[in-house]
Scaffold this motif. Sequence first.
Motif, PDB file in Angstrom:
ATOM      1  N   SER A  13      -2.179  38.843  53.384  1.00 18.64           N
ATOM      2  CA  SER A  13      -1.631  38.032  55.513  1.00 18.64           C
ATOM      3  C   SER A  13      -1.788  36.787  55.004  1.00 18.64           C
ATOM      4  O   SER A  13      -1.208  36.036  55.998  1.00 18.64           O
ATOM      5  CB  SER A  13      -2.257  38.520  56.460  1.00 18.64           C
ATOM      6  OG  SER A  13      -1.966  40.315  56.377  1.00 18.64           O
ATOM      7  N   GLU A  16       0.549  34.295  53.422  1.00 21.02           N
ATOM      8  CA  GLU A  16       1.588  34.164  53.744  1.00 21.02           C
ATOM      9  C   GLU A  16       1.366  33.296  55.283  1.00 21.02           C
ATOM     10  O   GLU A  16       2.572  32.725  56.035  1.00 21.02           O
ATOM     11  CB  GLU A  16       2.263  35.821  54.402  1.00 21.02           C
ATOM     12  CG  GLU A  16       2.259  37.005  53.013  1.00 21.02           C
ATOM     13  CD  GLU A  16       1.856  38.015  53.532  1.00 21.02           C
ATOM     14  OE1 GLU A  16       2.890  38.683  52.952  1.00 21.02           O
ATOM     15  OE2 GLU A  16       1.521  38.770  54.837  1.00 21.02           O
ATOM     16  N   GLU A  89       6.409  39.435  57.481  1.00 19.32           N
ATOM     17  CA  GLU A  89       6.339  40.002  55.993  1.00 19.32           C
ATOM     18  C   GLU A  89       4.577  41.622  57.048  1.00 19.32           C
ATOM     19  O   GLU A  89       4.558  42.983  55.810  1.00 19.32           O
ATOM     20  CB  GLU A  89       5.127  39.118  55.430  1.00 19.32           C
ATOM     21  CG  GLU A  89       6.186  38.364  54.758  1.00 19.32           C
ATOM     22  CD  GLU A  89       7.508  38.920  53.835  1.00 19.32           C
ATOM     23  OE1 GLU A  89       6.758  40.032  52.952  1.00 19.32           O
ATOM     24  OE2 GLU A  89       8.051  38.396  53.477  1.00 19.32           O
ATOM     25  N   MET A 290       3.888  30.893  48.309  1.00 20.14           N
ATOM     26  CA  MET A 290       3.571  32.536  47.049  1.00 20.14           C
ATOM     27  C   MET A 290       3.365  32.571  46.036  1.00 20.14           C
ATOM     28  O   MET A 290       3.138  33.092  45.530  1.00 20.14           O
ATOM     29  CB  MET A 290       4.008  33.528  48.332  1.00 20.14           C
ATOM     30  CG  MET A 290       4.633  33.723  49.807  1.00 20.14           C
ATOM     31  SD  MET A 290       2.822  33.596  50.691  1.00 20.14           S
ATOM     32  CE  MET A 290       2.724  35.499  50.387  1.00 20.14           C
ATOM     33  N   ARG A 295       1.329  35.930  44.697  1.00 20.46           N
ATOM     34  CA  ARG A 295       1.604  37.297  45.072  1.00 20.46           C
ATOM     35  C   ARG A 295       1.679  38.668  44.429  1.00 20.46           C
ATOM     36  O   ARG A 295       2.246  38.384  43.176  1.00 20.46           O
ATOM     37  CB  ARG A 295       2.669  36.863  45.418  1.00 20.46           C
ATOM     38  CG  ARG A 295       4.170  38.620  46.512  1.00 20.46           C
ATOM     39  CD  ARG A 295       5.489  37.767  47.476  1.00 20.46           C
ATOM     40  NE  ARG A 295       5.739  37.065  46.353  1.00 20.46           N
ATOM     41  CZ  ARG A 295       6.776  36.140  47.728  1.00 20.46           C
ATOM     42  NH1 ARG A 295       6.621  36.254  48.791  1.00 20.46           N
ATOM     43  NH2 ARG A 295       7.884  35.215  47.109  1.00 20.46           N
TER      44      ARG A 295
END
Length: 300
Positions: A13, A16, A89, A290, A295
């Motif tokens: 998180s 993001e 997300e 990301m 990611r």
Amino acid sequence: MSAEKHGVDSYQSAKEFFAGCLGGISQVFIGQPFDIMKVRLVTSNQYKGMGDAFRQILSQEGPLAFYKGSVAPLIGVGAAVSIQFGVVEKTKRFFQNLIGAGELPLKYVFVSGAVAGLANSIVSISAEHIRIRLQTQRTGAGIVPEYSGSIDAIQKIFKNHGIAGIYKGTCITVYRELISYASYFLAYEAVLRALRKPGQRKSDTPIYQYLFAGGLAGYAYWISCYPLDVIKTKIQTDSFTAPQYKGILDTVRQTMQKNGIKGFFAGFTPCIVRAFPTNAGGFVVFELVMGALGRADSKH
């Protein structure tokens, strides 16, 4: 959720939110000149169209006028887009955990977008109000603007009208955010799924797919909410002391009475022109950051 899984989710998180912030800043630099033309066309009858607005602003106020009020958007949009991407997300992961393995149905993407829009409104209401106040005031030779900048506008509005003044236009902004971001993230995901090849993973996605999906998502955003945005702009630029509009329905009534249906699409041209490059750029920055941050590789 175990402590280990919670830690991994929190780290994801954080990435993001950070990537969303950088994406938002890129959107401001790309879209701000178009945005000021849109706001002027909505709030004034001085201009004949986008081209005329560009010429008048450039000749009367100079090139820097196209970035008037940019401090509030840089801070506000950076924070807002960070919230948008972070919340959408995380909400998608919540639904994915509920339904289990497999591709997340688009209806859950739509709901996740609406949740992100609601969360985003916490920042966007005040940030957009301050930005619009600065964009609609005239500058130039012999003109003393009411506000010298974003901080001055916040201080003066808060001093004279309190927190309610800062958050003028709350209800209409929340309505807009719910509809627009649900459409925005749904369109992005749907286009990416349509473009991807069987078995394609996130790390295999070419940049052009992010660009195309992001640009079309920008169109979906504005087409879904533009009349609401016009109403919001009118309410947020209305006088504090002698308001022309009594509320949302009265704004609709007066706009319809004065300009007809076309009144709800004033300024649409610069808005839709900027929609593709602004949002394509924002999504690409988000996805590239990301990817750079590592990611987890997965299908869309």
